[in-house]
Design a protein around this motif. Sequence first.
Motif, mmCIF file in Angstrom:
data_model
loop_
_atom_site.group_PDB
_atom_site.id
_atom_site.type_symbol
_atom_site.label_atom_id
_atom_site.label_comp_id
_atom_site.label_asym_id
_atom_site.label_seq_id
_atom_site.Cartn_x
_atom_site.Cartn_y
_atom_site.Cartn_z
ATOM 1 N N SER A 127 0.733 -1.328 0.024
ATOM 2 C CA SER A 127 0.138 0.001 -0.019
ATOM 3 C C SER A 127 0.846 1.367 -0.035
ATOM 4 N N ASP A 128 1.943 1.339 0.650
ATOM 5 C CA ASP A 128 2.854 2.527 0.739
ATOM 6 C C ASP A 128 3.497 2.739 -0.499
ATOM 7 N N LEU A 129 3.967 1.590 -1.032
ATOM 8 C CA LEU A 129 4.793 2.010 -2.271
ATOM 9 C C LEU A 129 3.836 2.459 -3.399
ATOM 10 N N LYS A 130 2.659 1.844 -3.423
ATOM 11 C CA LYS A 130 1.674 2.203 -4.240
ATOM 12 C C LYS A 130 1.303 3.672 -4.174
ATOM 13 N N THR A 131 1.390 3.868 -2.993
ATOM 14 C CA THR A 131 0.702 5.638 -2.937
ATOM 15 C C THR A 131 2.101 6.453 -3.422
ATOM 16 N N VAL A 132 3.094 6.072 -2.886
ATOM 17 C CA VAL A 132 4.456 6.925 -3.515
ATOM 18 C C VAL A 132 4.584 6.872 -5.063
ATOM 19 N N PHE A 149 14.856 5.702 0.445
ATOM 20 C CA PHE A 149 14.023 4.561 1.110
ATOM 21 C C PHE A 149 14.643 3.787 2.016
ATOM 22 N N HIS A 150 14.162 3.539 3.048
ATOM 23 C CA HIS A 150 14.437 2.858 4.441
ATOM 24 C C HIS A 150 13.668 1.375 4.691
ATOM 25 N N PHE A 151 14.422 0.496 4.851
ATOM 26 C CA PHE A 151 13.966 -0.868 5.611
ATOM 27 C C PHE A 151 14.632 -1.232 6.638
ATOM 28 N N ASP A 152 13.873 -0.653 7.766
ATOM 29 C CA ASP A 152 14.717 -0.532 9.013
ATOM 30 C C ASP A 152 14.178 -1.620 10.061
ATOM 31 N N ARG A 153 14.735 -1.953 10.935
ATOM 32 C CA ARG A 153 14.325 -2.887 11.995
ATOM 33 C C ARG A 153 15.211 -2.718 13.124
ATOM 34 N N GLU A 233 13.792 3.607 16.768
ATOM 35 C CA GLU A 233 12.866 4.578 16.281
ATOM 36 C C GLU A 233 12.997 4.736 14.825
ATOM 37 N N SER A 234 12.078 4.225 13.898
ATOM 38 C CA SER A 234 12.311 4.279 12.311
ATOM 39 C C SER A 234 12.183 5.778 11.911
ATOM 40 N N ASN A 235 12.822 6.044 10.916
ATOM 41 C CA ASN A 235 12.532 7.115 10.008
ATOM 42 C C ASN A 235 11.433 6.982 9.085
ATOM 43 N N PRO A 236 11.080 7.890 8.341
ATOM 44 C CA PRO A 236 9.940 7.699 7.316
ATOM 45 C C PRO A 236 10.434 6.693 6.286
ATOM 46 N N SER A 237 9.732 5.665 5.983
ATOM 47 C CA SER A 237 10.377 4.714 4.982
ATOM 48 C C SER A 237 10.566 5.177 3.645
ATOM 49 N N TYR A 238 9.768 6.133 3.209
ATOM 50 C CA TYR A 238 9.862 6.907 1.872
ATOM 51 C C TYR A 238 9.850 8.184 1.912
ATOM 52 N N VAL A 239 10.939 8.953 1.586
ATOM 53 C CA VAL A 239 11.153 10.348 1.561
ATOM 54 C C VAL A 239 11.547 10.711 0.344
ATOM 55 N N VAL A 240 10.574 11.644 -0.430
ATOM 56 C CA VAL A 240 10.984 11.853 -1.857
ATOM 57 C C VAL A 240 10.818 13.476 -1.899
ATOM 58 N N HIS A 241 11.905 14.116 -2.465
ATOM 59 C CA HIS A 241 12.016 15.519 -2.436
ATOM 60 C C HIS A 241 12.047 16.166 -3.796
ATOM 61 N N GLY A 242 11.422 17.006 -4.361
ATOM 62 C CA GLY A 242 11.430 17.692 -5.504
ATOM 63 C C GLY A 242 11.275 18.955 -5.592
ATOM 64 N N GLY A 245 8.247 20.335 -3.707
ATOM 65 C CA GLY A 245 7.753 19.894 -2.547
ATOM 66 C C GLY A 245 8.282 18.394 -2.248
ATOM 67 N N SER A 246 7.715 18.095 -1.082
ATOM 68 C CA SER A 246 8.320 16.771 -0.339
ATOM 69 C C SER A 246 7.104 15.798 -0.179
ATOM 70 N N PHE A 247 7.195 14.486 -0.143
ATOM 71 C CA PHE A 247 6.221 13.504 0.158
ATOM 72 C C PHE A 247 6.922 12.471 1.085
ATOM 73 N N LEU A 248 6.436 12.248 2.498
ATOM 74 C CA LEU A 248 6.940 11.429 3.394
ATOM 75 C C LEU A 248 5.916 10.567 3.636
ATOM 76 N N LYS A 249 6.241 9.012 3.637
ATOM 77 C CA LYS A 249 5.233 8.260 4.138
ATOM 78 C C LYS A 249 6.083 6.994 4.860
ATOM 79 N N SER A 250 5.346 6.458 5.886
ATOM 80 C CA SER A 250 5.812 5.446 6.883
ATOM 81 C C SER A 250 5.633 4.300 5.987
ATOM 82 N N ARG A 251 6.272 3.091 6.491
ATOM 83 C CA ARG A 251 6.081 1.720 5.952
ATOM 84 C C ARG A 251 4.759 1.380 6.743
#
Length: 347
Positions: A127-132, A149-153, A233-242, A245-251
């Motif tokens: 769902s998150d990647l589809k939104t990005v 992009f992060h895949f953090d644990r 403490e996770s960062n946003p998994s998806y951060v895109v800057h243009g 503007g910017s878009f931030l999304k958690s996993r």
Amino acid sequence: MQKIKTALLSYGMSGKVFHAPFLELHPGFELLGSWERSKKLIQEDFPNVISYPSLESILEDESVDLVIVNTPIDSHFEYAKKVLLAGKHAIVEKAFTANVAEAEELAYLAKEKGLKLAVFQNRRWDSDLKTVKKILDEKALGEIVEAEFHFDRYNPVLSPKVHKETVNSGSGIVKDLGPHLIDQALYLFGLPNAVSADIRITREHSLVNDYMDLLLYYPDFRVRLKAGYFVRESNPSYVVHGKKGSFLKSRGDVQEDELKLGKKPNLKTWGTEQEGNEGLLHTEINGKVIKDKVLTLQGNYYDYFDGVYQSIINNLPEPVTAQDGVNVMRIIESAFQSSQEKKVIDL
């Protein structure tokens, strides 16, 4: 509807969680059974299927159309090659193979024999990647400058799965979580011109790499891919800057967790994130600056399997092609070379 008769090469977590539920849901597949070694579990969930005693018994079964190679990475090439030589279509889990040469050989063999060969990169349908992807498709950020992009644990304990923690051609975080991140980046942005990487061991007593920081070089922007086991403490998994503007999304995709709980997928509400995980869009549209939450799209791995079905029945391209798998392996090999030589590797 024509049925694709399908066999698994194992019925551990991946077979039980990621494959069997969707093969059961999709009307175009019939699960015939799985190769089972010590534990015989599949008939507890599917009483009418076969517990195959060996790979050869699957390959000799003329009713099998499609084989899912969901075994440890270092066996993917050997098993997938045997499947293709037996004249059967194949799905191969990530990482596709252990190296580029193996990936290219499988891609060539499938093409030569007129068979379908798909890589199981299911997280394109998170769902998150589809939104990005929707944000990028709408060009809501303007010209892209950078993405991360992060895949953090947080998991400092070594895995009890021996093949994951012993040195072999498929072990380590770069070939475990790395293919998810790399495939998503290539899916969204295409192949980069160059790669640099820092690959390390951070856990006590670990023998395999468990930290990766990859930088993909595109002509006008950069994409950073990170994964590690010491992120409490996770960062946003998806951060895109243009440039607008910017878009931030958690996993936030819920599919894996719900599948592990034994929940059955469906076509209506499956893959719907809980409220509170919406992405943040801060950009300028038509001269107006906006900062607002973005509704997360529904994810569903069913669409991957439907893509495989359409590719086999209607001779369409696979949802994730063998060439996609080759490209991911090119990035992985270049990343290891970069980390070892401490330099940028041109593709």
